[in-house]
Design a protein around this motif. Structure first.
Motif, PDB file in Angstrom:
ATOM      1  N   PRO A 201      52.038  50.149  53.736  1.00  0.00           N
ATOM      2  CA  PRO A 201      53.216  48.623  53.826  1.00  0.00           C
ATOM      3  C   PRO A 201      53.486  48.177  52.655  1.00  0.00           C
ATOM      4  CG  PRO A 201      50.564  48.915  53.709  1.00  0.00           C
ATOM      5  CD  PRO A 201      50.703  50.089  53.495  1.00  0.00           C
ATOM      6  N   ASP A 202      54.601  47.490  52.497  1.00  0.00           N
ATOM      7  CA  ASP A 202      55.999  46.799  52.226  1.00  0.00           C
ATOM      8  C   ASP A 202      54.786  45.718  51.263  1.00  0.00           C
ATOM      9  OD1 ASP A 202      57.414  48.864  52.201  1.00  0.00           O
ATOM     10  OD2 ASP A 202      58.291  47.833  53.749  1.00  0.00           O
ATOM     11  N   ALA A 203      53.115  45.474  50.860  1.00  0.00           N
ATOM     12  CA  ALA A 203      52.894  44.685  50.198  1.00  0.00           C
ATOM     13  C   ALA A 203      52.647  45.138  48.742  1.00  0.00           C
ATOM     14  CB  ALA A 203      51.851  44.407  51.036  1.00  0.00           C
ATOM     15  N   SER A 204      52.874  45.093  47.461  1.00  0.00           N
ATOM     16  CA  SER A 204      52.415  44.491  46.450  1.00  0.00           C
ATOM     17  C   SER A 204      51.806  43.558  45.018  1.00  0.00           C
ATOM     18  CB  SER A 204      53.241  46.048  45.666  1.00  0.00           C
ATOM     19  OG  SER A 204      52.790  45.920  44.403  1.00  0.00           O
ATOM     20  N   TYR A 205      50.250  42.982  45.511  1.00  0.00           N
ATOM     21  CA  TYR A 205      50.407  41.897  45.499  1.00  0.00           C
ATOM     22  C   TYR A 205      50.143  41.269  43.619  1.00  0.00           C
ATOM     23  CZ  TYR A 205      49.426  41.803  50.383  1.00  0.00           C
ATOM     24  OH  TYR A 205      49.845  41.759  51.170  1.00  0.00           O
ATOM     25  N   ASN A 206      49.369  43.120  42.880  1.00  0.00           N
ATOM     26  CA  ASN A 206      49.618  42.234  41.494  1.00  0.00           C
ATOM     27  C   ASN A 206      48.805  41.441  40.953  1.00  0.00           C
ATOM     28  OD1 ASN A 206      50.868  45.000  41.320  1.00  0.00           O
ATOM     29  ND2 ASN A 206      52.930  43.559  40.779  1.00  0.00           N
ATOM     30  N   PHE A 207      47.283  41.484  42.054  1.00  0.00           N
ATOM     31  CA  PHE A 207      46.754  40.268  42.001  1.00  0.00           C
ATOM     32  C   PHE A 207      46.167  40.434  40.234  1.00  0.00           C
ATOM     33  CE2 PHE A 207      45.919  39.530  45.975  1.00  0.00           C
ATOM     34  CZ  PHE A 207      46.496  38.658  46.609  1.00  0.00           C
ATOM     35  N   LYS A 208      46.005  38.954  39.775  1.00  0.00           N
ATOM     36  CA  LYS A 208      45.034  38.704  38.421  1.00  0.00           C
ATOM     37  C   LYS A 208      44.325  38.516  38.119  1.00  0.00           C
ATOM     38  CE  LYS A 208      49.452  39.784  35.526  1.00  0.00           C
ATOM     39  NZ  LYS A 208      50.164  39.521  34.475  1.00  0.00           N
ATOM     40  N   ASP A 209      43.016  38.272  37.519  1.00  0.00           N
ATOM     41  CA  ASP A 209      41.677  37.336  37.276  1.00  0.00           C
ATOM     42  C   ASP A 209      42.572  35.763  37.013  1.00  0.00           C
ATOM     43  OD1 ASP A 209      41.159  39.461  38.360  1.00  0.00           O
ATOM     44  OD2 ASP A 209      39.776  39.701  36.111  1.00  0.00           O
ATOM     45  N   THR A 210      41.238  35.593  37.692  1.00  0.00           N
ATOM     46  CA  THR A 210      41.773  33.526  37.722  1.00  0.00           C
ATOM     47  C   THR A 210      41.270  32.189  37.601  1.00  0.00           C
ATOM     48  OG1 THR A 210      44.138  32.124  38.512  1.00  0.00           O
ATOM     49  CG2 THR A 210      42.614  32.849  39.954  1.00  0.00           C
ATOM     50  N   PHE A 211      41.365  31.023  38.051  1.00  0.00           N
ATOM     51  CA  PHE A 211      40.380  30.223  37.276  1.00  0.00           C
ATOM     52  C   PHE A 211      40.967  29.788  38.512  1.00  0.00           C
ATOM     53  CE2 PHE A 211      40.958  32.286  32.954  1.00  0.00           C
ATOM     54  CZ  PHE A 211      40.058  32.478  33.070  1.00  0.00           C
ATOM     55  N   ILE A 212      39.326  28.325  38.859  1.00  0.00           N
ATOM     56  CA  ILE A 212      39.459  27.610  39.734  1.00  0.00           C
ATOM     57  C   ILE A 212      38.811  26.308  39.039  1.00  0.00           C
ATOM     58  CG2 ILE A 212      37.566  28.214  41.277  1.00  0.00           C
ATOM     59  CD1 ILE A 212      38.814  27.028  43.445  1.00  0.00           C
ATOM     60  N   CYS A 213      39.820  24.632  38.590  1.00  0.00           N
ATOM     61  CA  CYS A 213      38.936  24.264  38.082  1.00  0.00           C
ATOM     62  C   CYS A 213      37.891  23.441  39.441  1.00  0.00           C
ATOM     63  CB  CYS A 213      40.246  23.068  38.029  1.00  0.00           C
ATOM     64  SG  CYS A 213      41.156  23.682  36.458  1.00  0.00           S
TER      65      CYS A 213
ATOM     66  N   SER B 195      42.326  43.166  44.615  1.00  0.00           N
ATOM     67  CA  SER B 195      41.536  42.624  44.427  1.00  0.00           C
ATOM     68  C   SER B 195      41.696  41.678  43.783  1.00  0.00           C
ATOM     69  CB  SER B 195      40.111  43.202  44.228  1.00  0.00           C
ATOM     70  OG  SER B 195      39.952  44.104  42.911  1.00  0.00           O
ATOM     71  N   PHE B 196      41.155  40.635  43.114  1.00  0.00           N
ATOM     72  CA  PHE B 196      41.136  39.730  41.791  1.00  0.00           C
ATOM     73  C   PHE B 196      39.126  39.055  41.513  1.00  0.00           C
ATOM     74  CE2 PHE B 196      42.509  37.472  45.241  1.00  0.00           C
ATOM     75  CZ  PHE B 196      42.501  36.078  45.243  1.00  0.00           C
ATOM     76  N   ILE B 197      39.117  38.013  40.938  1.00  0.00           N
ATOM     77  CA  ILE B 197      38.481  37.983  40.228  1.00  0.00           C
ATOM     78  C   ILE B 197      38.257  35.943  39.896  1.00  0.00           C
ATOM     79  CG2 ILE B 197      36.424  37.460  39.457  1.00  0.00           C
ATOM     80  CD1 ILE B 197      35.862  40.163  38.490  1.00  0.00           C
ATOM     81  N   VAL B 198      37.911  35.332  40.685  1.00  0.00           N
ATOM     82  CA  VAL B 198      37.994  33.907  40.279  1.00  0.00           C
ATOM     83  C   VAL B 198      36.663  33.557  39.760  1.00  0.00           C
ATOM     84  CG1 VAL B 198      38.260  31.772  41.322  1.00  0.00           C
ATOM     85  CG2 VAL B 198      39.888  33.579  42.415  1.00  0.00           C
ATOM     86  N   LYS B 199      37.476  33.073  38.358  1.00  0.00           N
ATOM     87  CA  LYS B 199      36.265  32.187  37.914  1.00  0.00           C
ATOM     88  C   LYS B 199      36.258  30.735  37.496  1.00  0.00           C
ATOM     89  CE  LYS B 199      36.315  36.173  34.649  1.00  0.00           C
ATOM     90  NZ  LYS B 199      36.326  36.484  33.189  1.00  0.00           N
ATOM     91  N   GLN B 200      35.123  30.069  37.270  1.00  0.00           N
ATOM     92  CA  GLN B 200      34.778  28.974  37.643  1.00  0.00           C
ATOM     93  C   GLN B 200      35.394  27.989  36.267  1.00  0.00           C
ATOM     94  OE1 GLN B 200      33.677  26.163  40.512  1.00  0.00           O
ATOM     95  NE2 GLN B 200      35.096  25.270  38.158  1.00  0.00           N
ATOM     96  N   ALA B 201      36.513  27.689  36.091  1.00  0.00           N
ATOM     97  CA  ALA B 201      37.317  26.700  35.245  1.00  0.00           C
ATOM     98  C   ALA B 201      36.580  25.449  33.865  1.00  0.00           C
ATOM     99  CB  ALA B 201      38.610  26.676  34.793  1.00  0.00           C
ATOM    100  N   ASN B 202      35.790  25.069  33.282  1.00  0.00           N
ATOM    101  CA  ASN B 202      35.284  23.493  33.249  1.00  0.00           C
ATOM    102  C   ASN B 202      35.881  22.639  32.711  1.00  0.00           C
ATOM    103  OD1 ASN B 202      32.361  24.969  33.353  1.00  0.00           O
ATOM    104  ND2 ASN B 202      33.083  26.003  31.143  1.00  0.00           N
ATOM    105  N   GLY B 203      36.189  21.571  33.121  1.00  0.00           N
ATOM    106  CA  GLY B 203      36.977  20.368  33.085  1.00  0.00           C
ATOM    107  C   GLY B 203      36.485  20.388  31.301  1.00  0.00           C
ATOM    108  N   LEU B 204      37.308  19.608  30.803  1.00  0.00           N
ATOM    109  CA  LEU B 204      36.827  18.599  29.816  1.00  0.00           C
ATOM    110  C   LEU B 204      35.525  18.129  28.912  1.00  0.00           C
ATOM    111  CD1 LEU B 204      40.437  18.337  28.204  1.00  0.00           C
ATOM    112  CD2 LEU B 204      39.198  20.207  28.109  1.00  0.00           C
ATOM    113  N   ASN B 205      34.789  18.214  28.569  1.00  0.00           N
ATOM    114  CA  ASN B 205      33.680  16.692  28.314  1.00  0.00           C
ATOM    115  C   ASN B 205      33.924  16.181  27.355  1.00  0.00           C
ATOM    116  OD1 ASN B 205      32.142  19.277  29.039  1.00  0.00           O
ATOM    117  ND2 ASN B 205      31.927  20.117  27.003  1.00  0.00           N
ATOM    118  N   PRO B 206      33.812  15.116  27.651  1.00  0.00           N
ATOM    119  CA  PRO B 206      33.698  13.649  27.154  1.00  0.00           C
ATOM    120  C   PRO B 206      33.354  14.006  26.191  1.00  0.00           C
ATOM    121  CG  PRO B 206      32.350  13.420  28.921  1.00  0.00           C
ATOM    122  CD  PRO B 206      32.764  14.417  28.968  1.00  0.00           C
ATOM    123  N   VAL B 207      33.942  13.137  24.752  1.00  0.00           N
ATOM    124  CA  VAL B 207      33.389  12.775  23.398  1.00  0.00           C
ATOM    125  C   VAL B 207      33.071  11.728  23.263  1.00  0.00           C
ATOM    126  CG1 VAL B 207      35.174  14.627  22.930  1.00  0.00           C
ATOM    127  CG2 VAL B 207      35.546  12.653  22.568  1.00  0.00           C
TER     128      VAL B 207
END
Length: 898
Positions: free
Chosen positions: A592-604, A656-668
């Motif tokens: 198949p002419d499909a090469s996605y080159n997925f990279k691990d990423t984050f979800i906010c 395949s790829f891995i989606v990690k949970q990205a954290n929001g910014l904590n208030p100061v």
């Protein structure tokens, strides 16, 4: 004192008298010459690396396999290459007995190499040590050129100690009558040596050091050649008694050779005859009968074998014959029956062919104890049966005593002339015979090997053959005969059919019969199906199976095979007897002419991640996600491990790829704050995965604050960006001005000011103003506080009547000399109202002011007024005593003296 004859043997004797250890089986000597006695007869060797004029030595293991050889300078291993450290020994190519090898007692790997220099040279007698286990079993010199004595004659021999374990090494000092016997034990060379003053001194011209020193096989006699130093003659041989227990040497007899030069000397195997070879003069071989022990009879027994050869070394061989080196000859001479007297000794001139190589003067110097004759024979039978021991010459002893060396047996001894013993375990046993003659004991020992019965290896009890094939098995065992169930008598047998076979294996005294079962072997198997794979992929095949061999179509022999091209393939596998061939085809199709080159990423948090891999313009691709979804678009709502498989015909691409949970910014929770001087604190915004940028460019999650100001921080990650700030103010502890108690004039007031930064004053009346007005007498107190501390003070104020004082001068001298330069009234305190004017005598106003602190400088319109009289006018009102003054008068402007 009884004589103890000790002879140690290590070969198995079956019938008659045969000779012991195989250490002397291989000889290398002369110019690349050699002999192999393994077959029982000398066979020429032409593969040697040694070329020397005289002394040399060789040694084999107990099985007769060559270990190494030397000319006393270089040591060659069994492969005829120099040992790595085997050069530079201090023997000499022109030394009669340049070297001799002696095994170290109680060691299977160490050998001592003793060397003597030529012509009484400075190196004398030295030793080196060879470890035969070094260099991969080829041996190497591990200790070299250890000096024992110097100078010495060219004489060197060795005799086994009476204990049957250790060895004596015997040499002769130069310019002396001293023999030195060094004992070699499991602890090495023992010092000091045993010195024996015996015979005549070897001295004079150094050629007098030439000539052989040898021992009788039984170790009780020594013969020493004096090449050019006889008693009134040119050459002689001295015979000595040797005590192998103490190492002491005692003079016995001298044989003289007028006008001749003896060189080599040897005893017969039975110790009864002495042979002397003449190098020059009356050339030939002399034989002497020593059996009488009478010196006159010995000399009268002389038998001469005349031959015009330059006779060199005489050396007893492992076959019981004496071999004679002939200078520059392609053959050796031999005495075939050296135990017999006169012509019966059967001398054969130049009868041992050297295969085209040359003899010189030397033959290998050997430990003569190897050739001692055992006075009994034995038959070593199988375990559990009688092994017999018989005195060779029953009349030679009055009585005998046997010890069979079997410590596990209660019947370990016998006094019978012909004795027997049953050994229950196979192995080596030291059998000892004590023969008594006229009350004198003679002790002989032999190492007897009791054999185990022949055996049939368990791996040969079951034989496998291929269908339609056969297998040939070799059942050979040394010294055995064979009888098969079909009357075949060869050790090799070819099995063509299944079934049960029997085999009887016999050696000299033991036999065994066993059965052999023949079955069909399993057919080796390796089957690969024809298949289709993607272009660019590699098909990895693995046919590994224990005991199999492999042959692919292209000649590869590995069980593993990689296919990268389409085509027809074949594999032949074998288990050693049977083979199997597998043929198959591999076809390749487009991926198949499909090469996605997925990279691990984050979800906010609270956001979606949309993946769109649509790439199917022809509609030939299908998709499969990890959760079963089949759309090319995929919405990700939470972290996790995701994969998608894209299919096209027989090929697929998975990514395949891995989606990690990205954290929001904590208030100061920063608030503007104030600090005291010297205080500091740290702002901390630490949060994993967040980047930081402070107002000064710093990028750390923390910031140390020690100065007043505004501090700003930019924070950002994959999901958000925020800006935070904080203002920091610094305070000092309040400071009050120095106040002093004072007295004022009535109607005056006193103003107190509190200027301390950001401080809160509290006066004695509770007021909080920073300015305080005092009109009445009293004590006034104030306390000033801020976050850094409190300061307090007080002042006492009084009031009194104060008359107004006014003084007006009548002249002044302006001139910028800072002395009486200004004309002005003088008062003791500031008036409430004030007007002061100056006029010239024509009534023109020159100056006027309402500030009592100012006066006239004598100028009008910035031009100095002329000297002369002037009129002033003054109006003053003082509220302190509620009075006013109005006054006018004349005064003078005087020019100062130049």
């Amino acid at each position: 004192m009884p004589k103890i004859l000790l002879t140690i043997f290590f070969a198995i004797l079956v019938f008659g008298e045969v000779f012991a250890q195989e250490q002397a089986n291989i000889w290398y000597f002369g110019s690349y010459a050699g002999l192999d006695f393994t077959s029982g007869n000398p066979v020429a060797l032409t593969n040697g690396a040694l070329s020397t004029g005289e002394g040399c030595a060789t040694i084999c293991d107990n099985s007769g396999h060559l270990l190494f050889y030397s000319d006393g300078i270089t040591i060659w291993n069994r492969n005829h290459t120099k040992m790595p450290n085997g050069t530079g020994l201090f023997g000499h190519p022109s030394s009669t007995q340049s070297c001799i090898f002696v095994p170290k007692p109680a060691s299977n790997t160490l050998y001592y190499v003793f060397t003597v220099d030529a012509m009484a040279g400075i190196h004398g007698l030295e030793y080196s040590i060879v470890d035969i286990s070094a260099d991969g079993g080829l041996g190497d010199v591990v200790s070299k050129n250890n000096l024992l004595i110097t100078p010495t004659c060219e004489k060197l021999t060795s005799v086994q100690h009476a204990n049957g374990v250790d060895f004596w090494i015997i040499a002769h000092d130069w310019n002396s009558d001293v023999f030195e016997s060094f004992l070699l034990t499991a602890g090495g060379v023992q010092l000091p040596s045993v010195k024996s003053h015996s015979g005549i001194s070897n001295n004079g011209n150094t050629t007098n050091s030439i000539g052989y020193l040898t021992a009788s096989p039984n170790g009780i006699k020594l013969a020493s050649v004096l090449f050019n130093q006889g008693l009134g003659t040119q050459g002689s041989v001295q015979v000595f008694d040797f005590n192998s227990n103490t190492g002491k040497i005692t003079y016995f007899n001298t044989l003289n050779y007028p006008g001749s030069h003896p060189y080599g000397v040897s005893f017969s195997p039975d110790n009864s005859k002495l042979y002397v070879g003449i190098f020059s003069g009356a050339k030939g071989i002399f034989q002497y009968d020593l059996s009488s022990q009478d010196t006159i009879k010995i000399i009268s027994s002389e038998y001469f074998i005349p031959y015009q050869n330059s006779f060199g070394a005489l050396q007893l061989g492992p076959d019981g014959k004496i071999y004679i080196a002939i200078l520059s000859s392609k053959s050796l001479s031999v005495i075939n029956d050296p135990d017999k007297s006169g012509a019966l000794c059967n001398y054969n001139d130049l009868s041992i062919n050297l295969g085209g190589k040359l003899s010189n003067l030397g033959l290998p110097d050997l430990v003569e104890s190897y050739f001692s004759v055992l006075p009994f024979s034995y038959i070593a039978n199988c375990i559990g049966t009688n092994s017999t021991f018989t005195l060779t010459n029953a009349g030679a002893a009055d009585s005998v005593k046997w010890n069979f060396g079997d410590s596990l047996s209660k019947q370990n001894a016998s006094v019978a002339v012909s004795a027997s013993h049953i050994y229950l375990q196979a192995g080596s046993y030291t059998v000892s015979l004590t023969s008594y003659k006229k009350g004198m004991p003679y002790i002989y020992k032999s190492l007897v090997l009791i054999p185990s019965p022949p055996y049939l290896d368990s791996t040969h009890k079951v034989i496998g053959i291929c269908r339609g094939g056969s297998q040939t098995v070799d059942f050979s065992q040394k010294g055995c005969s064979y009888l098969w169930s079909d009357s075949s008598v060869l050790p090799k047998y070819t099995f063509k059919d299944t079934g049960t076979y029997w085999l009887k294996i016999s050696n000299a005294n033991c036999s065994i019969t066993d059965t052999i079962k023949v079955d069909y072997l399993p057919v080796p198997y390796a089957q690969f199906k024809s298949r289709t794979i993607c272009i660019g992929d590699t098909l990895k095949l693995d046919a590994t199976h224990p005991g199999y061999t492999y042959l692919w179509k292209d000649g590869s022999t590995s069980p593993k095979y990689d296919i990268t091209k389409p085509g027809d393939y074949s594999l032949t596998v074998s288990n050693g007897s049977c083979t199997y061939e597998d043929d198959f085809n591999v076809d390749f199709v487009r991926k198949p002419d499909a090469s996605y080159n997925f990279k691990d990423t984050f979800i906010c948090p609270g956001k979606l991640l949309i993946i769109d891999i649509t790439d199917d313009v022809d509609g030939y691709l299908t998709y499969l996600w990890q959760d079963g979804s089949i759309s090319p678009k995929y919405i990700i709502r939470q972290p996790g491990h995701y994969w998608v498989k894209t299919n096209s015909d027989a090929c697929s691409v998975t990514d395949s790829f891995i989606v990690k949970q990205a954290n929001g910014l904590n208030p100061v929770s920063w608030k503007d704050t104030s600090l005291c001087a010297g205080e500091s604190f740290t702002l901390d915004a630490t949060q994993p995965g967040v980047h930081f940028l402070w107002q000064d460019g710093s990028q750390t999650p923390t910031y140390h604050v020690s100065n007043e100001g505004e501090y700003t921080l930019k924070r950002y990650n994959q999901c958000d960006t925020t800006n935070d700030s904080i203002r920091v103010k610094y305070f000092t502890k309040p400071i009050l001005p120095p106040w002093h108690d004072t007295i004022l004039c009535k109607r005056q007031n006193l103003v107190l000011h509190i200027n301390s930064y950001k401080a809160n004053p509290v006066w004695q009346d509770g007021s909080n103003d920073s300015t305080y007005y005092i009109h009445d007498p009293g004590i006034y107190k104030v306390a000033v506080s801020n976050i850094c501390g409190t300061a307090s003070d007080s002042i006492k104020v009084g009031f009194q009547d104060c008359p107004f004082y006014l003084y007006i001068p009548n002249a002044f001298t302006p001139g910028n000399d800072h002395h009486n330069d200004i004309f002005m009234p003088v008062m003791d305190y500031a008036p409430t109202t004030y007007l002061f004017s100056v006029y010239n005598r024509w009534g023109e106003k020159l100056f006027e002011t309402i500030d009592y602190k100012l006066g006239w400088d004598g100028k009008f319109r910035n031009i100095s007024a002329p000297e002369g009289a002037y009129i002033y006018y003054l109006y003053v009102f003082s509220y302190l005593d509620d009075r006013y003054f109005q006054k006018s008068g004349m005064f003078y402007l005087l020019k100062p003296e130049p």
